[in-house]
Enzyme design. Structure first.
Site, short mmCIF file in Angstrom:
data_model
loop_
_atom_site.label_atom_id
_atom_site.label_comp_id
_atom_site.label_asym_id
_atom_site.label_seq_id
_atom_site.Cartn_x
_atom_site.Cartn_y
_atom_site.Cartn_z
N LYS A 20 31.11 34.01 45.37
CA LYS A 20 29.94 33.14 44.51
C LYS A 20 29.31 33.91 43.62
O LYS A 20 29.98 35.20 43.54
CB LYS A 20 29.19 33.09 45.53
CG LYS A 20 29.57 31.38 46.57
CD LYS A 20 29.51 30.67 46.16
CE LYS A 20 30.03 28.67 46.80
NZ LYS A 20 30.00 28.98 48.41
C1 LIG Z 1 29.80 28.46 49.22
C2 LIG Z 1 29.11 26.81 49.68
C3 LIG Z 1 28.43 26.53 50.78
C4 LIG Z 1 28.80 27.70 51.91
O1 LIG Z 1 28.68 28.69 52.10
P1 LIG Z 1 28.86 29.57 53.06
O2 LIG Z 1 28.86 30.93 52.57
O3 LIG Z 1 30.53 29.59 52.84
O4 LIG Z 1 28.86 29.43 54.38
C5 LIG Z 1 27.90 25.69 50.84
N1 LIG Z 1 27.51 24.65 50.03
C6 LIG Z 1 28.09 24.89 49.13
C7 LIG Z 1 27.79 24.23 47.80
C8 LIG Z 1 28.99 26.23 48.44
O5 LIG Z 1 29.34 26.50 47.63
#
Ligand SMILES: *Cc1c(COP(=O)(O)O)cnc(C)c1O
Length: 403
Positions: free
Chosen positions: A202
């Site tokens: 991210k």
């Molecule tokens: C990455 C993501 C999540 C989950 O995040 P994690 O930190 O991997 O648990 C939830 N929603 C969206 C849209 C994401 O891209």
């Protein structure tokens, strides 16, 4: 015109020379010396978890997005779960979610016993379609979740109107959009509850990590209990009172984020705006290059939002190509470009088909888009030559398969 000398190059999947020897991933973190220093320093502190860095990171994050509260948790899925808990989602409650998202958006509703109701997406932006949301609102609807797909904020003014008309809570799963904005307002302040992931892929990272932002102090308090087993007081509060006594009014989880992760988060947060700027430059270069390729249609971006580009997604004009998405995916992978697909519509996952009876045909725009989307690499560490490699590989592959 897509005709170039590269037309004559054999594709790597046909035994030709690949554009890159080593595959370029579709995303990745940036960790610099100051990040490492911040973590190392915290590792030498007394408290590795539930210490001062957690409060400091929460405060810095809340300041950054302009909310009163930010609650740090162990990952983005925990953030969604805590948010669903904060608004009392339970059996019989429905929460409207877009079907083009990471499954965690919908899964978090089921963790609390609620039912996700899948809304279709706008065919051009792949963001939740407010008209589809209106269609899906019923007597049991409690909340709407917008997902800022690619990093582009949803149409929150319209979603807000729908939420207010039906007395629903508005949530933003902002996991793609950390550092973005909508009509000049920062992502994180756009909905009643806003959730972030701090996973390495991210826009900023704490290794694993998550955050929820809100102006509601009651919800924040409830989520801080929820991340700590449901315990009403923190160990600091008990130490101050000289007491061991605590209560658990409702069972919670251990969704805490450690102090050294929060130290990393604070260090990363300062650099986020520059990284988003770099993501936007890469996206602008792609936009420019793909304007002359008729078989490539980048997902559209609206003028009223600043996309933070967790992802850069193209749609293949399949009627102009002799091959399907799978072939192009494999061809680009063979060229050393780590393309990906975001996402398989969640309502088509066996779990939801078996438990909720969702079937193909439920969200036609999403299903049609899914057949032709590809995610291209975008992350701040990419060099100019990495960016040009991606463009060159896309051009090479689509010219070979052009009708
Ligand atoms: C990455 C993501 C999540 C989950 O995040 P994690 O930190 O991997 O648990 C939830 N929603 C969206 C849209 C994401 O891209």
């Amino acid at each position: 015109m897509e005709t170039t000398v590269q037309d004559k190059e054999a594709l790597a999947i046909h035994g030709g020379e690949p554009v890159r020897e080593e595959t370029l991933a579709y995303g990745g973190q940036t960790i610099e010396d100051d990040d490492i220093h911040a973590v190392a320093e915290t590792l030498r502190a007394d408290l590795l978890t539930t210490g001062p860095k957690v409060d400091a990171f929460e405060e810095a994050f809340a300041d950054f997005v302009g909310t009163k509260e930010a609650v740090a948790v162990s990952n983005g899925t925990a953030a969604l779960h805590a948010a669903m808990h904060a608004i009392d989602i339970g059996p019989g409650d429905e929460v409207i979610v877009p079907t083009i998202t990471f499954a965690a958006t919908a899964n978090s509703v089921t963790f609390e016993g609620g039912t996700p109701v899948f809304a279709d997406v706008d065919p051009d932006t792949l963001l939740i379609d407010p008209e589809s949301v209106e269609d899906k609102v019923g007597p049991d609807t409690k909340a709407i979740v917008g997902v800022d797909y690619m990093g582009q904020p949803c149409q929150y003014d319209t979603l807000r109107d729908i939420a207010e008309a039906h007395d629903l809570v508005l949530l933003d799963d902002a996991c793609h959009a950390t550092g973005g904005s909508y009509k000049g307002r920062p992502v994180g302040s756009l909905a009643d509850l806003n959730t972030f992931s701090l996973h390495p892929v991210k826009n900023m990272t704490t290794g694993e990590g998550g955050m929820i932002t809100t102006d509601d102090a009651g919800w924040a308090k409830k989520m801080r209990r929820f991340r700590n087993h449901g315990i009403t007081s923190t160990h600091h509060e008990r130490a101050e009172e000289g007491s061991w006594y605590y209560e658990i009014p409702e069972a919670g989880y251990n969704y805490r984020l450690t102090d050294f992760q929060c130290a990393l988060g604070m260090s990363q947060l300062q650099k986020l705006p520059g990284w988003v700027e770099r993501r936007r430059e890469i996206a602008a270069r792609y936009d420019e290059a793909f304007r002359s390729m008729e078989s490539i249609e980048p997902v559209e971006r609206r003028d009223d939002a600043t996309c933070a580009y967790h992802l850069y997604v193209i749609r293949l004009a399949l009627d102009r190509l002799k091959a399907d998405r799978k072939t192009l995916f494999e061809a680009l992978q063979a060229e050393g470009i780590g393309v990906n697909v975001h996402y398989i519509p969640v309502h088509l996952q066996p779990h939801y088909r078996e438990n909720l009876g969702t079937e193909p045909g439920l969200c036609p725009n999403a299903e049609a888009a899914y057949e032709r989307i590809l995610t291209l690499p975008v992350f701040p560490r990419m060099t100019e030559s990495d960016v040009e490699d991606v463009i060159r590989a896309v051009r090479k592959v689509v010219s070979t398969y052009r009708r």
